[in-house]
Design a protein around this motif. Sequence first.
Motif, mmCIF file in Angstrom:
data_model
loop_
_atom_site.group_PDB
_atom_site.id
_atom_site.type_symbol
_atom_site.label_atom_id
_atom_site.label_comp_id
_atom_site.label_asym_id
_atom_site.label_seq_id
_atom_site.Cartn_x
_atom_site.Cartn_y
_atom_site.Cartn_z
ATOM 1 N N ALA A 48 -4.855 -43.043 10.456
ATOM 2 C CA ALA A 48 -5.939 -43.916 9.994
ATOM 3 C C ALA A 48 -5.814 -45.321 10.572
ATOM 4 N N PHE A 49 -4.584 -45.773 10.803
ATOM 5 C CA PHE A 49 -4.354 -47.129 11.319
ATOM 6 C C PHE A 49 -4.080 -47.135 12.824
ATOM 7 N N ALA A 50 -4.377 -46.018 13.493
ATOM 8 C CA ALA A 50 -4.016 -45.906 14.910
ATOM 9 C C ALA A 50 -4.651 -47.008 15.752
ATOM 10 N N PRO A 207 -11.217 -49.543 -7.440
ATOM 11 C CA PRO A 207 -12.097 -48.991 -6.408
ATOM 12 C C PRO A 207 -11.859 -49.655 -5.053
ATOM 13 N N LEU A 208 -12.105 -48.911 -3.981
ATOM 14 C CA LEU A 208 -11.855 -49.457 -2.639
ATOM 15 C C LEU A 208 -12.615 -50.761 -2.372
ATOM 16 N N PRO A 209 -13.884 -50.890 -2.792
ATOM 17 C CA PRO A 209 -14.572 -52.162 -2.507
ATOM 18 C C PRO A 209 -13.876 -53.364 -3.149
ATOM 19 N N LEU A 210 -13.275 -53.168 -4.330
ATOM 20 C CA LEU A 210 -12.548 -54.273 -4.982
ATOM 21 C C LEU A 210 -11.305 -54.632 -4.166
ATOM 22 N N ILE A 211 -10.584 -53.606 -3.714
ATOM 23 C CA ILE A 211 -9.390 -53.850 -2.907
ATOM 24 C C ILE A 211 -9.805 -54.565 -1.612
ATOM 25 N N ALA A 212 -10.871 -54.085 -0.997
ATOM 26 C CA ALA A 212 -11.332 -54.672 0.266
ATOM 27 C C ALA A 212 -11.737 -56.134 0.064
ATOM 28 N N GLN A 213 -12.398 -56.411 -1.045
ATOM 29 C CA GLN A 213 -12.827 -57.792 -1.336
ATOM 30 C C GLN A 213 -11.609 -58.711 -1.441
ATOM 31 N N GLY A 214 -10.564 -58.244 -2.108
ATOM 32 C CA GLY A 214 -9.350 -59.049 -2.258
ATOM 33 C C GLY A 214 -8.663 -59.280 -0.917
ATOM 34 N N LEU A 215 -8.627 -58.252 -0.086
ATOM 35 C CA LEU A 215 -7.927 -58.386 1.193
ATOM 36 C C LEU A 215 -8.746 -59.198 2.193
ATOM 37 N N ALA A 216 -10.066 -59.160 2.050
ATOM 38 C CA ALA A 216 -10.908 -60.025 2.885
ATOM 39 C C ALA A 216 -10.627 -61.491 2.535
ATOM 40 N N TYR A 259 -10.044 -45.793 3.323
ATOM 41 C CA TYR A 259 -9.502 -47.127 3.006
ATOM 42 C C TYR A 259 -9.739 -48.073 4.178
ATOM 43 N N VAL A 260 -9.389 -47.602 5.384
ATOM 44 C CA VAL A 260 -9.579 -48.438 6.582
ATOM 45 C C VAL A 260 -11.062 -48.762 6.757
ATOM 46 N N ALA A 261 -11.917 -47.766 6.537
ATOM 47 C CA ALA A 261 -13.358 -47.997 6.688
ATOM 48 C C ALA A 261 -13.837 -49.030 5.662
ATOM 49 N N ALA A 262 -13.334 -48.926 4.426
ATOM 50 C CA ALA A 262 -13.768 -49.870 3.379
ATOM 51 C C ALA A 262 -13.336 -51.293 3.730
ATOM 52 N N LEU A 263 -12.138 -51.437 4.255
ATOM 53 C CA LEU A 263 -11.643 -52.777 4.609
ATOM 54 C C LEU A 263 -12.460 -53.371 5.751
ATOM 55 N N THR A 264 -12.677 -52.577 6.774
ATOM 56 C CA THR A 264 -13.377 -53.130 7.939
ATOM 57 C C THR A 264 -14.859 -53.369 7.648
ATOM 58 N N ALA A 265 -15.398 -52.619 6.670
ATOM 59 C CA ALA A 265 -16.804 -52.864 6.301
ATOM 60 C C ALA A 265 -16.936 -54.253 5.685
ATOM 61 N N VAL A 266 -15.959 -54.675 4.905
ATOM 62 C CA VAL A 266 -16.063 -55.978 4.229
ATOM 63 C C VAL A 266 -15.609 -57.117 5.147
ATOM 64 N N GLU A 267 -14.566 -56.859 5.957
ATOM 65 C CA GLU A 267 -14.081 -57.906 6.878
ATOM 66 C C GLU A 267 -13.680 -57.247 8.203
ATOM 67 N N PRO A 268 -14.625 -57.194 9.155
ATOM 68 C CA PRO A 268 -14.353 -56.482 10.417
ATOM 69 C C PRO A 268 -13.133 -57.022 11.163
ATOM 70 N N ALA A 269 -12.787 -58.316 10.952
ATOM 71 C CA ALA A 269 -11.674 -58.898 11.714
ATOM 72 C C ALA A 269 -10.310 -58.595 11.091
ATOM 73 N N LEU A 270 -10.316 -58.015 9.889
ATOM 74 C CA LEU A 270 -9.050 -57.840 9.159
ATOM 75 C C LEU A 270 -8.042 -57.002 9.943
#
Length: 454
Positions: A48-50, A207-216, A259-270
């Motif tokens: 997933a992180f390749a 939920p993944l969107p909450l995690i993604a929001q925090g990491l963004a 998970y990777v998709a959720a993170l990059t959807a909220v912050e593509p540069a992450l």
Amino acid sequence: MDVSFSTDKVARAVRQAVTDGLLAEDRPVAGLLDVGGVRESVAALHQAFAGVPEVLHAFAAKACPLVPVLRLLADAGMGCEVASPGELRLALDAGFAPARIVLDSPAKTRGEIREALDLGVALNADNLGELDRIDALRPADCSSVLGLRVNPQVGSGSIGAMSTATAHSKFGVALRDPGARERVVEAFVRRPWLTRLHAHVGSQGCPLPLIAQGLAALHGLAEEIDARAGRRQITSLDLGGGLPVNFADDSVTPTYAGYVAALTAVEPALLDGRYQVVTEFGRSLVAKHGVTAARVEYVKEAGGRRIALTHAGAQVATRTVFMPQSWPLRVTAYGPDGTPKRGPLVPYDIAGPLCFAGDVVAHAHPLPELAEGDLVALHDTGAYYFSAPWAYNSLPRPAVYGCLFEDDGQDGGQDTGVLFATVRPAQTAREISLENGSDRADALLTGFAAPSRR
Ligand SMILES: Cc1ncc(COP(=O)(O)O)c(C=O)c1O
């Protein structure tokens, strides 16, 4: 593909464990871990992180603090996240190189900080006071990567106790508190050696969107620090763990790819490679590869309810017993020879052996009719369950066995053998007694002494 310890495989493992004498009248409970499944989950994580150039996937040792399991994970290419001196010892004994270990405990003593810095273990400070201690303790030739944990305060998931990014969470620097962000930025600008930002938004129920929001938010803070410092100071982001586990059936969901998709959807540069990335997944790597198998000792009725008294209770399923709504477990049943039980389903309370009324791991769970000598399996208990038993009633820590399915990886291979390796033997009564002071039984009668003679 990431797969779980499926119900079919569990049945094969339970049957073989009975045949091999690992589950018996005098061995009434055991944890079973599907080794091939764990390796597949690690592979799915790496896959997933390749696309991220530099990643350290550090397994959260608390999820399964068993040295052979940690060594398996090291062999599969993982690092290790530890949160106590004990976990650090386990990680070192498992063979993780210090540079692949991350220390996150929230209440580190000066001695613990010094040890980590001397070893070259990466360390995330929990608060600004801890940074002051590191200022004083950091050797000139320090090789540890040093970071600060922040709490983006994005809110709670469905289980409050698992949600670490709430307004009042005890973890990290609460970023939205008045003046806190500025204090964090200044703390970094003053310390060029502080190069990592860490957050762990939460675990089960988040939920993944909450995690993604925090990491963004973590990413935004890194950019701000770099801009204020006028240099490239933050080199890595530690994203924590927390991918929830599906306890409802055999399917693995959500996935690492999701998970990777959720993170990059909220912050593509992450995850675009500007920052090295550390992850700290625990439960999602092992939960669905473990089951707890236990013997039914008695079956009885009370007030019209059927109760099976088994050997799996709060000592191996503490969370489920105390918070049954948040941590429901699937239960399946087997005959004394390990063959899956069939027949009409009736509701059973699956109770444990502990001396308190709440010691029930499943309430009104539909199962075929049970009898003395049958076995039950509690599914998805590979993380935080049998590996971290509770000592109430002085029940022994149960044995844990790794299972190897001989046909794993073979096309069309079916129902060949299951091999077992002992990860942890069951604790004996003598060991329990020793742990509880039997070698100093007279301490309160004759043992009082000046400090130097204790
Ligand atoms: C700092 C930190 N990292 C990682 C984890 C592992 O979380 P999980 O097992 O949900 O992946 C935890 C769990 O409490 C944690 O506190």
